[in-house]
Design a protein around this motif. Structure first.
Motif, PDB file in Angstrom:
ATOM      1  N   LEU A 172      32.535 -27.613  73.578  1.00  0.00           N
ATOM      2  CA  LEU A 172      33.891 -27.090  73.727  1.00  0.00           C
ATOM      3  C   LEU A 172      33.968 -25.692  73.126  1.00  0.00           C
ATOM      4  CD1 LEU A 172      34.363 -30.078  74.383  1.00  0.00           C
ATOM      5  CD2 LEU A 172      36.441 -29.991  73.003  1.00  0.00           C
ATOM      6  N   LEU A 173      34.715 -24.811  73.807  1.00  0.00           N
ATOM      7  CA  LEU A 173      34.883 -23.436  73.347  1.00  0.00           C
ATOM      8  C   LEU A 173      36.366 -23.124  73.213  1.00  0.00           C
ATOM      9  CD1 LEU A 173      32.331 -21.751  75.788  1.00  0.00           C
ATOM     10  CD2 LEU A 173      31.895 -22.506  73.450  1.00  0.00           C
ATOM     11  N   ASP A 174      36.723 -22.346  72.179  1.00  0.00           N
ATOM     12  CA  ASP A 174      38.129 -21.989  71.992  1.00  0.00           C
ATOM     13  C   ASP A 174      38.495 -20.762  72.827  1.00  0.00           C
ATOM     14  OD1 ASP A 174      37.208 -19.744  70.626  1.00  0.00           O
ATOM     15  OD2 ASP A 174      37.742 -20.486  68.643  1.00  0.00           O
ATOM     16  N   ASP A 175      39.682 -20.205  72.592  1.00  0.00           N
ATOM     17  CA  ASP A 175      40.154 -19.092  73.424  1.00  0.00           C
ATOM     18  C   ASP A 175      39.384 -17.801  73.195  1.00  0.00           C
ATOM     19  OD1 ASP A 175      41.108 -18.594  70.908  1.00  0.00           O
ATOM     20  OD2 ASP A 175      43.199 -18.297  71.489  1.00  0.00           O
ATOM     21  N   ARG A 176      38.495 -17.792  72.202  1.00  0.00           N
ATOM     22  CA  ARG A 176      37.632 -16.632  71.977  1.00  0.00           C
ATOM     23  C   ARG A 176      36.167 -16.970  72.262  1.00  0.00           C
ATOM     24  NH1 ARG A 176      39.025 -14.114  66.231  1.00  0.00           N
ATOM     25  NH2 ARG A 176      37.463 -12.626  66.969  1.00  0.00           N
ATOM     26  N   ALA A 177      35.977 -18.060  73.024  1.00  0.00           N
ATOM     27  CA  ALA A 177      34.638 -18.521  73.420  1.00  0.00           C
ATOM     28  C   ALA A 177      33.779 -18.913  72.226  1.00  0.00           C
ATOM     29  CB  ALA A 177      33.933 -17.471  74.274  1.00  0.00           C
ATOM     30  N   ARG A 178      34.419 -19.368  71.143  1.00  0.00           N
ATOM     31  CA  ARG A 178      33.691 -19.852  69.972  1.00  0.00           C
ATOM     32  C   ARG A 178      33.582 -21.364  70.052  1.00  0.00           C
ATOM     33  NH1 ARG A 178      37.583 -17.096  65.606  1.00  0.00           N
ATOM     34  NH2 ARG A 178      38.935 -18.463  66.818  1.00  0.00           N
ATOM     35  N   PRO A 179      32.439 -21.930  69.672  1.00  0.00           N
ATOM     36  CA  PRO A 179      32.279 -23.389  69.739  1.00  0.00           C
ATOM     37  C   PRO A 179      33.260 -24.110  68.819  1.00  0.00           C
ATOM     38  CG  PRO A 179      30.164 -22.293  69.424  1.00  0.00           C
ATOM     39  CD  PRO A 179      31.217 -21.255  69.222  1.00  0.00           C
ATOM     40  N   THR A 180      33.756 -25.242  69.275  1.00  0.00           N
ATOM     41  CA  THR A 180      34.600 -26.115  68.475  1.00  0.00           C
ATOM     42  C   THR A 180      34.210 -27.554  68.806  1.00  0.00           C
ATOM     43  OG1 THR A 180      36.881 -26.668  67.863  1.00  0.00           O
ATOM     44  CG2 THR A 180      36.469 -26.153  70.177  1.00  0.00           C
ATOM     45  N   VAL A 181      34.568 -28.508  67.951  1.00  0.00           N
ATOM     46  CA  VAL A 181      34.073 -29.872  68.143  1.00  0.00           C
ATOM     47  C   VAL A 181      35.046 -30.765  68.892  1.00  0.00           C
ATOM     48  CG1 VAL A 181      32.480 -29.807  66.194  1.00  0.00           C
ATOM     49  CG2 VAL A 181      34.835 -30.544  65.813  1.00  0.00           C
ATOM     50  N   ARG A 182      36.359 -30.515  68.770  1.00  0.00           N
ATOM     51  CA  ARG A 182      37.357 -31.352  69.431  1.00  0.00           C
ATOM     52  C   ARG A 182      38.383 -30.476  70.133  1.00  0.00           C
ATOM     53  NH1 ARG A 182      37.014 -36.609  68.174  1.00  0.00           N
ATOM     54  NH2 ARG A 182      35.732 -37.174  66.390  1.00  0.00           N
ATOM     55  N   ALA A 183      39.065 -31.074  71.120  1.00  0.00           N
ATOM     56  CA  ALA A 183      40.058 -30.323  71.884  1.00  0.00           C
ATOM     57  C   ALA A 183      41.215 -29.902  70.981  1.00  0.00           C
ATOM     58  CB  ALA A 183      40.554 -31.151  73.062  1.00  0.00           C
ATOM     59  N   ASP A 184      42.017 -30.843  70.506  1.00  0.00           N
ATOM     60  CA  ASP A 184      43.106 -30.572  69.549  1.00  0.00           C
ATOM     61  C   ASP A 184      43.960 -29.366  69.943  1.00  0.00           C
ATOM     62  OD1 ASP A 184      42.222 -32.686  68.026  1.00  0.00           O
ATOM     63  OD2 ASP A 184      41.034 -31.451  66.674  1.00  0.00           O
ATOM     64  N   GLY A 185      44.124 -29.141  71.243  1.00  0.00           N
ATOM     65  CA  GLY A 185      44.931 -28.028  71.698  1.00  0.00           C
ATOM     66  C   GLY A 185      44.262 -26.676  71.604  1.00  0.00           C
ATOM     67  N   ARG A 186      43.010 -26.621  71.052  1.00  0.00           N
ATOM     68  CA  ARG A 186      42.336 -25.332  70.856  1.00  0.00           C
ATOM     69  C   ARG A 186      41.293 -25.038  71.928  1.00  0.00           C
ATOM     70  NH1 ARG A 186      41.813 -27.215  65.282  1.00  0.00           N
ATOM     71  NH2 ARG A 186      39.656 -27.666  65.815  1.00  0.00           N
ATOM     72  N   ALA A 187      40.790 -26.077  72.579  1.00  0.00           N
ATOM     73  CA  ALA A 187      39.713 -25.876  73.544  1.00  0.00           C
ATOM     74  C   ALA A 187      40.251 -25.245  74.828  1.00  0.00           C
ATOM     75  CB  ALA A 187      39.027 -27.202  73.850  1.00  0.00           C
ATOM     76  N   GLU A 188      39.645 -24.145  75.215  1.00  0.00           N
ATOM     77  CA  GLU A 188      40.006 -23.465  76.454  1.00  0.00           C
ATOM     78  C   GLU A 188      38.969 -23.701  77.542  1.00  0.00           C
ATOM     79  OE1 GLU A 188      42.683 -21.526  77.192  1.00  0.00           O
ATOM     80  OE2 GLU A 188      43.629 -21.840  75.233  1.00  0.00           O
ATOM     81  N   LEU A 189      37.708 -23.837  77.126  1.00  0.00           N
ATOM     82  CA  LEU A 189      36.605 -23.955  78.070  1.00  0.00           C
ATOM     83  C   LEU A 189      35.653 -25.060  77.630  1.00  0.00           C
ATOM     84  CD1 LEU A 189      35.795 -20.135  78.382  1.00  0.00           C
ATOM     85  CD2 LEU A 189      36.951 -21.527  80.107  1.00  0.00           C
TER      86      LEU A 189
END
Length: 210
Positions: free
Chosen positions: A50-67
């Motif tokens: 999962l990637l956030d709105d700045r294409a940084r990896p994240t582990v869960r969606a939680d409203g932050r995942a964009e891609l």
């Protein structure tokens, strides 16, 4: 060039919208299962990141995942297709919107291990200042209660080469590609005390799916 380690964080639901290895790939409705450009067989799903709105990896969606980055590699006849190559079409990474994803319909095959890596494992992400993978994982393993074999892979860092530097260049702009190495090697518990050793290490082409 820092390294982000992907570490075992317990079992995951096979279709969960989390950063994980194994399980079932998620994709927009109507997406076809990717096939190998060399042999024509369906590729094996390895991992999603999962990637956030700045294409940084994240582990869960939680409203932050964009891609969502979904990673595949051909295992129809292991060793016959050049899965190590970034350009020959035996591996692929798809960049997907995080919204509206559903489990991808699987093609009919005799052996499902061609399609799936195995048990779904949740992934934790830990940044390391070291750019070399072995050094970063050894440093992580020195923490209390940590096992080096629970490092499942990495994102970024310095590539390892068997011979000389073979960094692939982009067919569009001609620049060197960055490393995406989501399943580099590690051990995750599965079925009680049984351990599954993950040995995939691939160089990937990125494809955007609108």
């Amino acid at each position: 060039m820092a390294t982000t380690l992907m570490t075992y964080a317990g079992p995951a639901e096979p279709d969960a919208l989390v950063t994980r290895t194994g399980g079932v790939p998620l994709a927009p409705a109507g997406t076809a299962w990717p096939t190998c450009a060399e042999c024509g067989g369906p590729m094996q799903f390895l991992a999603q990141v999962l990637l956030d709105d700045r294409a940084r990896p994240t582990v869960r969606a939680d409203g932050r995942a964009e891609l969502v980055l979904a990673v595949f590699m051909c295992q129809t006849d292991p060793g016959m297709c050049e899965a190590w190559s970034a350009t020959d079409g035996a591996n692929a990474a798809f960049l997907l919107p995080a919204e509206g994803l559903a489990p991808l319909s699987a093609p009919a095959v005799e052996d499902e291990e061609v399609l799936y890596l195995g048990a779904a494992n949740a992934v934790g992400l830990t940044d390391s200042s070291l750019d070399d993978y072995d050094g970063a994982r050894q440093e992580w393993g020195r923490g209390d209660g940590r096992e080096v074999l629970h490092v499942l892979g990495r994102l970024g860092g310095r590539p390892d080469w068997l011979q000389g530097d073979e960094t692939p260049s982009c067919g569009g702009c001609g620049r060197d590609m960055d490393l995406v190495d989501p399943v580099r090697g590690g051990t995750a518990p599965r079925h009680g005390d049984e351990l599954r050793r993950v040995r995939h290490g691939v160089r990937l082409r990125l494809r955007a799916v609108p």
